[in-house]
Design a protein around this motif. Sequence first.
Motif, PDB file in Angstrom:
ATOM      1  N   THR A 323       1.828   0.017  -8.928  1.00 22.72           N
ATOM      2  CA  THR A 323       0.502   0.617  -9.001  1.00 22.72           C
ATOM      3  C   THR A 323       0.278   1.532  -7.818  1.00 22.72           C
ATOM      4  O   THR A 323       1.075   1.559  -6.868  1.00 22.72           O
ATOM      5  CB  THR A 323      -0.591  -0.475  -9.057  1.00 22.72           C
ATOM      6  OG1 THR A 323      -1.846   0.128  -9.354  1.00 22.72           O
ATOM      7  CG2 THR A 323      -0.700  -1.226  -7.740  1.00 22.72           C
ATOM      8  N   THR A 324      -0.817   2.281  -7.857  1.00 26.77           N
ATOM      9  CA  THR A 324      -1.155   3.247  -6.815  1.00 26.77           C
ATOM     10  C   THR A 324      -2.323   2.729  -5.995  1.00 26.77           C
ATOM     11  O   THR A 324      -3.379   2.410  -6.544  1.00 26.77           O
ATOM     12  CB  THR A 324      -1.537   4.607  -7.435  1.00 26.77           C
ATOM     13  OG1 THR A 324      -0.529   5.003  -8.359  1.00 26.77           O
ATOM     14  CG2 THR A 324      -1.686   5.664  -6.360  1.00 26.77           C
ATOM     15  N   GLY A 325      -2.139   2.661  -4.687  1.00 23.56           N
ATOM     16  CA  GLY A 325      -3.134   2.071  -3.791  1.00 23.56           C
ATOM     17  C   GLY A 325      -4.287   2.991  -3.452  1.00 23.56           C
ATOM     18  O   GLY A 325      -4.553   3.258  -2.275  1.00 23.56           O
ATOM     19  N   PHE A 326      -5.030   3.413  -4.461  1.00 21.87           N
ATOM     20  CA  PHE A 326      -6.180   4.287  -4.222  1.00 21.87           C
ATOM     21  C   PHE A 326      -7.311   3.561  -3.492  1.00 21.87           C
ATOM     22  O   PHE A 326      -8.171   4.209  -2.896  1.00 21.87           O
ATOM     23  CB  PHE A 326      -6.716   4.831  -5.547  1.00 21.87           C
ATOM     24  CG  PHE A 326      -5.913   5.967  -6.111  1.00 21.87           C
ATOM     25  CD1 PHE A 326      -5.885   7.198  -5.476  1.00 21.87           C
ATOM     26  CD2 PHE A 326      -5.207   5.814  -7.295  1.00 21.87           C
ATOM     27  CE1 PHE A 326      -5.157   8.246  -6.010  1.00 21.87           C
ATOM     28  CE2 PHE A 326      -4.479   6.865  -7.831  1.00 21.87           C
ATOM     29  CZ  PHE A 326      -4.447   8.087  -7.184  1.00 21.87           C
ATOM     30  N   SER A 327      -7.351   2.234  -3.533  1.00 19.60           N
ATOM     31  CA  SER A 327      -8.435   1.520  -2.863  1.00 19.60           C
ATOM     32  C   SER A 327      -8.392   1.705  -1.352  1.00 19.60           C
ATOM     33  O   SER A 327      -9.369   1.389  -0.666  1.00 19.60           O
ATOM     34  CB  SER A 327      -8.388   0.026  -3.204  1.00 19.60           C
ATOM     35  OG  SER A 327      -7.298  -0.615  -2.559  1.00 19.60           O
ATOM     36  N   ALA A 328      -7.278   2.216  -0.827  1.00 18.61           N
ATOM     37  CA  ALA A 328      -7.198   2.490   0.615  1.00 18.61           C
ATOM     38  C   ALA A 328      -8.288   3.454   1.061  1.00 18.61           C
ATOM     39  O   ALA A 328      -8.714   3.431   2.223  1.00 18.61           O
ATOM     40  CB  ALA A 328      -5.823   3.051   0.964  1.00 18.61           C
ATOM     41  N   TYR A 329      -8.764   4.304   0.160  1.00 15.34           N
ATOM     42  CA  TYR A 329      -9.817   5.248   0.524  1.00 15.34           C
ATOM     43  C   TYR A 329     -11.128   4.561   0.845  1.00 15.34           C
ATOM     44  O   TYR A 329     -12.029   5.164   1.424  1.00 15.34           O
ATOM     45  CB  TYR A 329     -10.028   6.267  -0.599  1.00 15.34           C
ATOM     46  CG  TYR A 329      -8.870   7.226  -0.776  1.00 15.34           C
ATOM     47  CD1 TYR A 329      -8.347   7.941   0.297  1.00 15.34           C
ATOM     48  CD2 TYR A 329      -8.292   7.413  -2.027  1.00 15.34           C
ATOM     49  CE1 TYR A 329      -7.288   8.810   0.138  1.00 15.34           C
ATOM     50  CE2 TYR A 329      -7.235   8.291  -2.211  1.00 15.34           C
ATOM     51  CZ  TYR A 329      -6.738   8.987  -1.123  1.00 15.34           C
ATOM     52  OH  TYR A 329      -5.683   9.857  -1.286  1.00 15.34           O
ATOM     53  N   LEU A 339       2.273   3.307  -2.892  1.00 13.96           N
ATOM     54  CA  LEU A 339       2.613   2.582  -4.113  1.00 13.96           C
ATOM     55  C   LEU A 339       2.814   1.114  -3.776  1.00 13.96           C
ATOM     56  O   LEU A 339       3.314   0.776  -2.702  1.00 13.96           O
ATOM     57  CB  LEU A 339       3.875   3.160  -4.745  1.00 13.96           C
ATOM     58  CG  LEU A 339       3.824   4.638  -5.147  1.00 13.96           C
ATOM     59  CD1 LEU A 339       5.112   5.033  -5.866  1.00 13.96           C
ATOM     60  CD2 LEU A 339       2.612   4.946  -6.006  1.00 13.96           C
ATOM     61  N   LEU A 340       2.438   0.238  -4.701  1.00  8.21           N
ATOM     62  CA  LEU A 340       2.520  -1.202  -4.489  1.00  8.21           C
ATOM     63  C   LEU A 340       3.249  -1.855  -5.655  1.00  8.21           C
ATOM     64  O   LEU A 340       3.010  -1.528  -6.815  1.00  8.21           O
ATOM     65  CB  LEU A 340       1.119  -1.813  -4.383  1.00  8.21           C
ATOM     66  CG  LEU A 340       0.209  -1.271  -3.278  1.00  8.21           C
ATOM     67  CD1 LEU A 340      -1.217  -1.749  -3.504  1.00  8.21           C
ATOM     68  CD2 LEU A 340       0.704  -1.709  -1.914  1.00  8.21           C
ATOM     69  N   ILE A 341       4.133  -2.775  -5.333  1.00  7.76           N
ATOM     70  CA  ILE A 341       4.800  -3.610  -6.329  1.00  7.76           C
ATOM     71  C   ILE A 341       3.814  -4.682  -6.789  1.00  7.76           C
ATOM     72  O   ILE A 341       3.101  -5.282  -5.977  1.00  7.76           O
ATOM     73  CB  ILE A 341       6.066  -4.250  -5.725  1.00  7.76           C
ATOM     74  CG1 ILE A 341       7.189  -3.229  -5.644  1.00  7.76           C
ATOM     75  CG2 ILE A 341       6.499  -5.471  -6.519  1.00  7.76           C
ATOM     76  CD1 ILE A 341       7.712  -2.785  -6.999  1.00  7.76           C
ATOM     77  N   ILE A 342       3.757  -4.953  -8.098  1.00  9.17           N
ATOM     78  CA  ILE A 342       2.824  -5.947  -8.631  1.00  9.17           C
ATOM     79  C   ILE A 342       3.574  -6.938  -9.514  1.00  9.17           C
ATOM     80  O   ILE A 342       4.592  -6.613 -10.126  1.00  9.17           O
ATOM     81  CB  ILE A 342       1.685  -5.273  -9.411  1.00  9.17           C
ATOM     82  CG1 ILE A 342       2.227  -4.391 -10.554  1.00  9.17           C
ATOM     83  CG2 ILE A 342       0.831  -4.434  -8.474  1.00  9.17           C
ATOM     84  CD1 ILE A 342       1.146  -3.725 -11.388  1.00  9.17           C
TER      85      ILE A 342
END
Length: 446
Positions: A323-329, A339-342
């Motif tokens: 997945t894409t770590g958009f919550s970092a914003y 990118l994160l492994i899930i």
Amino acid sequence: MALLILSPVTQAQTKTTPEQIKFTRQGVKRLVFDREQAVSLATLKPETIIGLAVMHPNQPEPGQTAAVVSTDQNMLIVQSHDETQTAIWLGGFNPFATYIIDLAFATGENFVGFEFTDANRAERMLVYATFKDTLITDVRLKVIRNKEIVADRSIAVNNKEPGLIGHGIILQMLGSGLVMYSQNKGLPKVIAQADYNKQADLRGKQYLNGFHTNLYLGTKNGEIKISRADIALTAGMRLADIRPVTYEDGEPMIDQGRLWYTMSIRGRGLPHALQGVFSMNPSVFDIKFEGIVVFDRNDGILRNEVASHLFFDRKNKMWRGVTTGFSAYANPEKEKKQLLIIESKRDPRFGFSIMNARPFQMVGDMEDPHMLYDARAKKWRMISCTNQNGYKAILSESDEWDRGTNKLPALLHITLPVHRCKELMGSCTPFLAVMKTSYLYIHTLN
């Protein structure tokens, strides 16, 4: 949301190159807080209430006069001659849910909204719209901690041109932010928006486990009638980032006679989006919202990452993906987009699901990943996008699915104009170009 269907490729057509793929538009549908598509978490229906004080107890604001709360003719009714503020229990709390009030009637000076609170009402967040004779006057956000007010501000938009309070009040919670809508006839209209994570980061697991949701109603010399209230997971207003749910080798998953895929449920921007899961019967046009997935990095916070690829690893019987770590914003001082492994043992396609997540050396302005296992090469391969003077597709490979990725030279390099790249890839969404036996590297011409 437009559905594009790719016709099957016959054996005689296997030499078709990616830029020759043709799409046919078969149907269109937009899911706008669709009640028929919602996944219910809690409901208040006045016609089914037996024992109001037991099912939906109410309590006044400390120091305030209690309003008269009753049910009659399939309505929840709040009345008072004095100025009152009343909390009526609705259900649990989820920071990624949609909260809806069907307002049937109101007179006098009133406010209508929601209270999210612990059992002792020591820590609370209030979101409510104020109106007089049905004309909206403001929308307020109030945060209380240890019974002390830490934030109390207007979050109204377009308040120079106040409108009528709608029959539908919709509060879309988006992890670290919110949007409130008013709806009469037609589409909902935005009346407020806010970020609140610096005052109260409701993504914390303790809020999901310990908070309650109350209807928060106030009236002065007036009356409020409510026909229904709901807490639900919904597909929101907008969708993006479509990609199929697959098996580990890239084969699209058809389960229970349905094709499964993920789409991002958009809020008003980043980091306000949720990872939705959808399905459809591939022989008809029956798009169905199935649920949302959030991600746990074992630090006490549930994150709303998006643009995810899910696959079922049949050998290990695990649900996996990236997945894409958009919550970092939401916390840019401490977190970086990556990118994160899930991973999850539980099937994440239904209802409210939580998958474990962790970084794996892919830090930066990257997004839209899609992963598969090449059994002939005994390699895991991933195609994703990276921002290098504009978003471009990159191909990576590794011996392990969750570590040691190396960027590869393009196995197939095609230069396309921007409009053709978007037609093939859905902007920078790459999954349509990932085949089980070939890989495509897209370079866009400005």
